[in-house]
Design an enzyme around this catalytic site. Structure first.
Site, PDB file in Angstrom:
ATOM      1  N   SER A 156      22.625  30.371  -0.536  1.00 10.66           N
ATOM      2  CA  SER A 156      23.269  29.184  -1.093  1.00 10.66           C
ATOM      3  C   SER A 156      24.780  29.264  -0.871  1.00 10.66           C
ATOM      4  CB  SER A 156      22.897  29.040  -2.574  1.00 10.66           C
ATOM      5  OG  SER A 156      23.240  27.763  -3.059  1.00 10.66           O
ATOM      6  N   ASP A 252      14.791  21.247  -0.255  1.00  6.60           N
ATOM      7  CA  ASP A 252      16.135  21.659  -0.669  1.00  6.60           C
ATOM      8  C   ASP A 252      17.134  20.543  -0.358  1.00  6.60           C
ATOM      9  OD1 ASP A 252      18.496  22.998  -1.213  1.00  6.60           O
ATOM     10  OD2 ASP A 252      18.267  24.478   0.381  1.00  6.60           O
ATOM     11  N   HIS A 282      14.988  24.993  -3.013  1.00  5.21           N
ATOM     12  CA  HIS A 282      16.192  25.818  -2.873  1.00  5.21           C
ATOM     13  C   HIS A 282      16.019  27.134  -3.632  1.00  5.21           C
ATOM     14  CE1 HIS A 282      20.487  26.472  -2.243  1.00  5.21           C
ATOM     15  NE2 HIS A 282      20.573  26.873  -3.498  1.00  5.21           N
TER      16      HIS A 282
END
Length: 310
Positions: A156, A252, A282
């Site tokens: 991320s 995501d 995600h």
């Protein structure tokens, strides 16, 4: 684009726990909630773990070092950056991934507790992560690692930082990075990609939360979103970057920009091992013991590390 049954079950449980926008509980409570989620995940055995610090650009920065147990040789080194939108997350929330990559990839992992926004906005995290990579490369022998076989990685926001560090290391001539590991990375904060709308609600990471993260990181300087150190996809020349192992997820919000970075790297002649996980959300790879695909993703990344760095 339907979620896998086990993913939907997890999302339903998560929805029962959520309470309003992140601005309502505030930064401290959101950080605690994030820690609580990852406290429930499974952990691999087989890593020797120690904590230490290194001299960062604004004071000492904490590191957590993972070494594969029973390793007589000098393993390669992976410098690891946690996720959390540059705002939340720490050494504990990424502990599961660090342990898994250490034990399965047979690498020493140095996890970096870089400074967080809003207390420390851009470019504090970039500065810490770049300094950490340079310092760890030079001091790898202190960790029992081989600094000449170096990878950087993260998930991320941590994937964003790993991509940025790879670009910076290329531009200044070192340290030499053999592999960048990018898991659901933020690569373009300057605009809204279609997947941010398609997957912007009810999929763990929401568009509202992503906007909050970016606002904290940029501290009101919206123009900085187009800076390559915030949005590495916007870098003019991607040639000569280290090979990349990239994971993206179908559900995501960051899927499209992650996939676009893969395509841009490939167009620039950079070797890319890309895996898109269908029906996944995600950060799914962090949820060991909760989502089965986490195991497959971690095994995939560990294989890429082992094959590239051995």
């Amino acid at each position: 684009m339907a979620a896998k049954p086990e993913v939907q079950t997890f999302l339903d449980l998560l929805a029962q726990m959520e309470s309003g926008s992140p601005e309502e509980p505030g930064v401290d409570e959101t950080r605690e909630t994030y820690r609580g989620l990852y406290a429930m995940t499974a952990r691999d055995d087989g890593a020797e773990v120690s904590d230490r610090t290194f001299p960062g650009p604004a004071g000492d920065v904490a590191l957590r070092v993972y070494r594969p147990s029973g390793s007589d040789a000098t393993p390669p080194l992976l410098v690891w950056f946690h996720g959390g939108g540059w705002t939340i997350g720490d050494l504990d929330t990424t502990d599961g991934m660090a342990r898994a990559l250490c034990t399965r990839g047979r690498v020493v992992v140095a996890s970096v507790d870089y400074r967080l926004a809003p207390e420390h906005p851009f470019p504090a995290a970039v500065d810490d992560c770049m300094e950490a990579t340079a310092w760890l490369s030079a001091h790898a022998d202190e960790l029992g690692a081989d600094g000449s076989r170096l990878a950087v990685g993260g998930h991320s926001a941590g994937g964003n930082l790993a991509a940025v560090v790879s670009q910076l290391a290329k531009s200044i001539g070192g340290p030499s990075i053999a592999l960048q590991v990018l898991c659901c990375p933020v690569t373009d904060a300057s605009r809204s990609w279609p997947s941010r709308t398609e997957n912007g609600e009810g999929k763990m990471l929401t568009q509202e939360l992503m906007d909050w993260f970016t606002g904290n990181y940029l501290a009101g300087n919206d123009a900085a979103a187009a800076h390559p150190r915030v949005s590495p996809l916007l870098t003019t020349d991607l040639s000569g970057l280290p090979p990349a192992a990239v994971i993206t997820a179908e559900l995501d919000p960051l899927r499209d920009e992650g996939n676009a970075y893969v395509e841009a790297l490939q167009a620039a002649g950079v070797p890319v091992d890309h895996r898109l996980f269908e029906g996944e959300i995600h950060d799914f790879y962090t949820l060991q013991g909760i989502l089965p695909d986490a195991e497959e993703a971690l095994d995939h990344l560990a294989k890429a590390l082992a094959e590239t760095l051995r």
